[in-house]
Design an enzyme around this catalytic site. Structure first.
Site, PDB file in Angstrom:
ATOM      1  N   GLY A  13     -71.981  40.365  27.655  1.00 44.82           N
ATOM      2  CA  GLY A  13     -72.981  39.302  27.538  1.00 44.82           C
ATOM      3  C   GLY A  13     -74.378  39.854  27.805  1.00 44.82           C
ATOM      4  O   GLY A  13     -75.247  39.169  28.343  1.00 44.82           O
ATOM      5  N   ARG A  16     -78.680  38.779  26.366  1.00 50.67           N
ATOM      6  CA  ARG A  16     -79.757  37.924  26.888  1.00 50.67           C
ATOM      7  C   ARG A  16     -79.459  37.499  28.322  1.00 50.67           C
ATOM      8  O   ARG A  16     -78.424  37.832  28.882  1.00 50.67           O
ATOM      9  CB  ARG A  16     -79.967  36.711  25.981  1.00 50.67           C
ATOM     10  CG  ARG A  16     -78.742  35.869  25.747  1.00 50.67           C
ATOM     11  CD  ARG A  16     -79.027  34.903  24.587  1.00 50.67           C
ATOM     12  NE  ARG A  16     -77.842  34.221  24.133  1.00 50.67           N
ATOM     13  CZ  ARG A  16     -77.444  33.015  24.594  1.00 50.67           C
ATOM     14  NH1 ARG A  16     -78.144  32.405  25.522  1.00 50.67           N
ATOM     15  NH2 ARG A  16     -76.361  32.453  24.118  1.00 50.67           N
ATOM     16  N   ASP A  63     -66.029  40.498  20.995  1.00 50.34           N
ATOM     17  CA  ASP A  63     -65.645  39.237  21.636  1.00 50.34           C
ATOM     18  C   ASP A  63     -64.731  39.604  22.801  1.00 50.34           C
ATOM     19  O   ASP A  63     -63.627  40.129  22.590  1.00 50.34           O
ATOM     20  CB  ASP A  63     -64.904  38.362  20.623  1.00 50.34           C
ATOM     21  CG  ASP A  63     -64.408  37.057  21.213  1.00 50.34           C
ATOM     22  OD1 ASP A  63     -64.426  36.909  22.455  1.00 50.34           O
ATOM     23  OD2 ASP A  63     -63.994  36.185  20.427  1.00 50.34           O
ATOM     24  N   VAL A  64     -65.179  39.321  24.017  1.00 50.23           N
ATOM     25  CA  VAL A  64     -64.427  39.790  25.195  1.00 50.23           C
ATOM     26  C   VAL A  64     -63.059  39.116  25.333  1.00 50.23           C
ATOM     27  O   VAL A  64     -62.222  39.576  26.109  1.00 50.23           O
ATOM     28  CB  VAL A  64     -65.221  39.601  26.515  1.00 50.23           C
ATOM     29  CG1 VAL A  64     -66.477  40.462  26.526  1.00 50.23           C
ATOM     30  CG2 VAL A  64     -65.536  38.138  26.791  1.00 50.23           C
ATOM     31  N   SER A 142     -70.009  31.861  40.205  1.00 57.97           N
ATOM     32  CA  SER A 142     -71.071  30.847  40.156  1.00 57.97           C
ATOM     33  C   SER A 142     -70.964  29.953  41.373  1.00 57.97           C
ATOM     34  O   SER A 142     -69.864  29.775  41.934  1.00 57.97           O
ATOM     35  CB  SER A 142     -70.907  29.993  38.889  1.00 57.97           C
ATOM     36  OG  SER A 142     -71.744  28.853  38.942  1.00 57.97           O
ATOM     37  N   TYR A 154     -65.223  25.175  33.869  1.00 59.16           N
ATOM     38  CA  TYR A 154     -66.099  26.276  34.323  1.00 59.16           C
ATOM     39  C   TYR A 154     -65.885  26.553  35.820  1.00 59.16           C
ATOM     40  O   TYR A 154     -65.793  27.710  36.247  1.00 59.16           O
ATOM     41  CB  TYR A 154     -67.542  25.868  34.029  1.00 59.16           C
ATOM     42  CG  TYR A 154     -68.602  26.884  34.325  1.00 59.16           C
ATOM     43  CD1 TYR A 154     -68.871  27.928  33.436  1.00 59.16           C
ATOM     44  CD2 TYR A 154     -69.389  26.794  35.471  1.00 59.16           C
ATOM     45  CE1 TYR A 154     -69.880  28.849  33.696  1.00 59.16           C
ATOM     46  CE2 TYR A 154     -70.400  27.703  35.743  1.00 59.16           C
ATOM     47  CZ  TYR A 154     -70.642  28.722  34.850  1.00 59.16           C
ATOM     48  OH  TYR A 154     -71.646  29.634  35.104  1.00 59.16           O
ATOM     49  N   ALA A 155     -65.780  25.493  36.621  1.00 61.09           N
ATOM     50  CA  ALA A 155     -65.573  25.666  38.063  1.00 61.09           C
ATOM     51  C   ALA A 155     -64.246  26.372  38.326  1.00 61.09           C
ATOM     52  O   ALA A 155     -64.154  27.261  39.184  1.00 61.09           O
ATOM     53  CB  ALA A 155     -65.608  24.318  38.771  1.00 61.09           C
ATOM     54  N   ALA A 157     -62.651  28.375  36.262  1.00 63.55           N
ATOM     55  CA  ALA A 157     -62.770  29.766  35.822  1.00 63.55           C
ATOM     56  C   ALA A 157     -63.558  30.595  36.840  1.00 63.55           C
ATOM     57  O   ALA A 157     -63.172  31.730  37.163  1.00 63.55           O
ATOM     58  CB  ALA A 157     -63.449  29.833  34.450  1.00 63.55           C
ATOM     59  N   LYS A 158     -64.649  30.031  37.342  1.00 59.70           N
ATOM     60  CA  LYS A 158     -65.496  30.799  38.270  1.00 59.70           C
ATOM     61  C   LYS A 158     -64.825  30.983  39.621  1.00 59.70           C
ATOM     62  O   LYS A 158     -65.032  32.001  40.291  1.00 59.70           O
ATOM     63  CB  LYS A 158     -66.862  30.119  38.412  1.00 59.70           C
ATOM     64  CG  LYS A 158     -67.717  30.178  37.140  1.00 59.70           C
ATOM     65  CD  LYS A 158     -67.834  31.595  36.609  1.00 59.70           C
ATOM     66  CE  LYS A 158     -68.999  31.798  35.672  1.00 59.70           C
ATOM     67  NZ  LYS A 158     -69.004  33.162  35.081  1.00 59.70           N
TER      68      LYS A 158
END
Ligand code: NAP
Length: 253
Positions: A13, A16, A63-64, A142, A154-155, A157-158
């Site tokens: 990633g 940017r 693509d990871v 995160s 997302y939570a 995964a993080k």
């Protein structure tokens, strides 16, 4: 840097945001940096910034979440730059939604990029680290790992990345490899701009509201995270492993 060998780093990633700032910073620390992102052409800006600074960088499209592509990308880095022994698993996406509206695809996409991606790239790089007897892995977690409305995927995964990090630290420590996680708070990037748009706020107002809640009274910049990654990936950070560092302008309750 205390070594005479130029170590090779991969920053996923890296086109940017936090990844770009991290790639630039690691190059300044003396690393040759593979800037890896979905679109190889999009890596050009970061590569140009590094080479203009006198550093070494390579753009790699990948693509990871795709096993074959990850394998090919890591081998390309090894062939063109040298064995990748510093890895920053930073590639990320958002698919925010309240649970009742979250689709299977919202869930799978986030898991695939963050968790499967970190797993695949780490697995592909670890043999180079083991052979070298040195490795530094940093995973981007995160503050959302502690729970955040609209981010069940997302939570999860993080938070998962924190368990992944600690496990790598335990498995790979005996090979001279450390693994740590950096967990950013609010950092100004396209990702937070996307969140502002989702909640219907202008980005400036969104940043101001965030800064008011942060003890140091400002939002974070990608360079704030790059700084923490530089510490964890340093030659002399070999006794710091399995840690999660929240970089959020203050403690999180
Ligand atoms: P960003 O500006 O959105 O950049 C993310 C980069 O990852 C983009 O270049 C994106 O490529 C790339 N990417 C997405 N999916 C990929 C895939 N499958 N394979 C390879 N590359 C892929 O995000 P950021 O804010 O810099 O965030 C970087 C990391 O920090 C993420 O893991 C994020 O979750 C974490 N983080 C950010 C914040 C924050 O406040 N910004 C806070 C906590 C944690 P495309 O442009 O082609 O999509």
């Amino acid at each position: 840097m205390s070594t005479t060998v130029q170590r090779v780093a991969i920053v996923t990633g890296g086109a940017r945001g936090i990844g770009a700032a991290t790639a630039v910073r690691l190059a300044r620390e003396g690393r040759a940096v593979a800037v890896l992102d979905l679109d190889e052409a999009a890596c050009k800006d970061t590569v140009d910034r590094i080479t203009a600074d006198g550093g070494t960088a390579l753009a790699v499209g990948c693509d990871v979440s795709d096993t074959e592509r990850v394998s090919a990308a890591v081998e390309r880095v090894a062939a063109e730059l040298g064995p990748p022994v510093v890895l920053v698993n930073n590639a990320g996406v958002l698919r925010d939604n309240l649970l009742f509206k979250m689709s299977d695809d919202d869930w799978d996409t986030v898991m695939n990029v963050h968790l499967r991606g970190a797993f695949l790239v780490s697995r592909a790089c670890q043999k180079h680290m083991v052979d070298t007897g040195f490795g530094r892995v940093v995973n981007l977690s995160s503050s959302s790992a502690l729970g955040n409305r609209g981010q069940a995927n997302y939570a999860a995964a993080k938070a998962g990345l924190q368990g992944f990090t600690k496990t790598l630290a335990k498995e790979l420590g005996k090979f001279g490899i450390t693994a740590n996680a950096v967990a950013p708070g609010f950092i100004v990037t396209d990702m937070t701009a996307q969140t502002a748009a989702r909640v219907g706020m202008g980005f400036e107002d969104f940043q101001k509201a965030a800064a008011d809640r942060i003890p140091v009274q400002r939002v974070g910049r990608p360079e704030d995270i790059a700084n923490a990654v530089a510490f964890f990936t340093g030659e002399d950070a070999g006794f710091v492993s399995g840690q999660v560092l929240y970089v959020a302008g203050g403690p999180l309750n």
